[in-house]
Design an enzyme around this catalytic site. Structure first.
Site, short mmCIF file in Angstrom:
data_model
loop_
_atom_site.label_atom_id
_atom_site.label_comp_id
_atom_site.label_asym_id
_atom_site.label_seq_id
_atom_site.Cartn_x
_atom_site.Cartn_y
_atom_site.Cartn_z
N ASP A 27 54.37 10.62 -6.18
CA ASP A 27 54.37 10.58 -4.73
C ASP A 27 55.23 11.76 -4.27
OD1 ASP A 27 54.08 9.54 -2.05
OD2 ASP A 27 56.11 8.75 -2.25
N ASP A 29 57.02 12.13 -0.49
CA ASP A 29 58.13 11.73 0.38
C ASP A 29 59.00 10.68 -0.30
OD1 ASP A 29 57.38 13.36 2.52
OD2 ASP A 29 56.04 11.85 3.34
#
Length: 264
Positions: A27, A29
């Site tokens: 991922d 963020d």
């Protein structure tokens, strides 16, 4: 997405046995970077915050549409491309991220890397290139974004899907399944030995449901993904077949991956 560099790297490892390769999905963020890129760019506004009417316009499952409105508002307030780029480049990495990427760089013959994120292509590529690590990632799956002639950053949804658990614009499990099937075909029918998924948020739960018993989910400790996986392990164990290793720093992940390499 850094393809020319990746092609050169691929040429260096053509003679490596593909069946010994692993896939690592990140991922972005609060996983690669230590905060939300969307929140960081808001600080480029003159008053460094959004008005209440814009904040309150968010609707569940439609965050991509909300960010389209945010970026339009920022353009109206005169926030330039340079200001957005500067805000993105200043975002700090998550603790131990550079150590983790250095380890993976040193073992490129073993690990293929990709990003799966509900941020956007401009933010992700800008940050990765600024950090000098873009070439490590074979693929970036995220929402398209580019500046138009007026200087506004235009954001689009990644895809449409039928998953009821995910935001309208992105299901990470669909992305993961499609990528695994496509790469297996490209690799002459050879599947990855293991898949490792590193994340932090609630939208990182869905792809973990596609992981198998030899795979590992790395939720950031005490973040939503971690709490939700603990709940699933307790109440719906059949829905989560992979192992789980929580992390507070990238070095926690390095320690685990070292053990995996030693098993071979």
């Amino acid at each position: 997405m850094c393809i020319s560099t990746l092609e050169r790297l691929s040429n260096l490892t053509l003679d490596m046995p593909q069946e010994q390769r692993f896939l690592v999905l990140f991922d972005f963020d609060e996983t690669i970077i230590n905060e939300s890129s969307d929140d960081a760019v808001v600080r480029a506004l003159p008053d460094q915050q959004l008005p209440d009417w814009l904040i309150n316009s968010y609707r569940e499952g439609r965050y991509n549409e909300h960010m389209q409105r945010v970026l339009a508002y920022m353009a109206e307030r005169g926030v330039s491309k340079d200001a957005i780029q500067s805000a993105v480049e200043k975002i700090p990495p998550s603790p131990g991220l550079h150590e983790l990427l250095q380890f993976l760089r040193n073992h490129q013959q073993d690990f293929e890397l990709a990003v799966v994120s509900d941020a956007n292509m401009y933010f992700i590529k800008t940050w990765l290139e600024s950090a000098g690590v873009c070439h490590l990632f074979r693929k970036i799956f995220t929402n398209p974004a580019s500046f138009d002639a007026s200087g506004q950053l235009l954001l689009l949804p990644f895809h449409s899907h039928l998953c009821k658990r995910c935001p309208d614009n992105m299901c990470k499990q669909v992305i993961l399944r499609d990528y695994l099937a496509g790469r297996q075909k490209e690799r002459g029918g050879v599947a990855f030995q293991r898949v490792f998924y590193i994340g932090d948020g609630a939208n990182d739960i869905c792809p973990t449901q596609a992981l198998g018993p030899r795979d590992t989910a790395f939720p950031r400790r005490d973040f939503p993904m971690h709490r939700l996986l603990l709940e699933i392990q307790e109440s719906q164990p059949a829905n989560f077949k992979a192992s789980m290793v929580s992390w507070a720093t990238g070095e926690d992940i390095v320690d685990y991956l070292k053990e995996v390499l030693e098993e071979r």
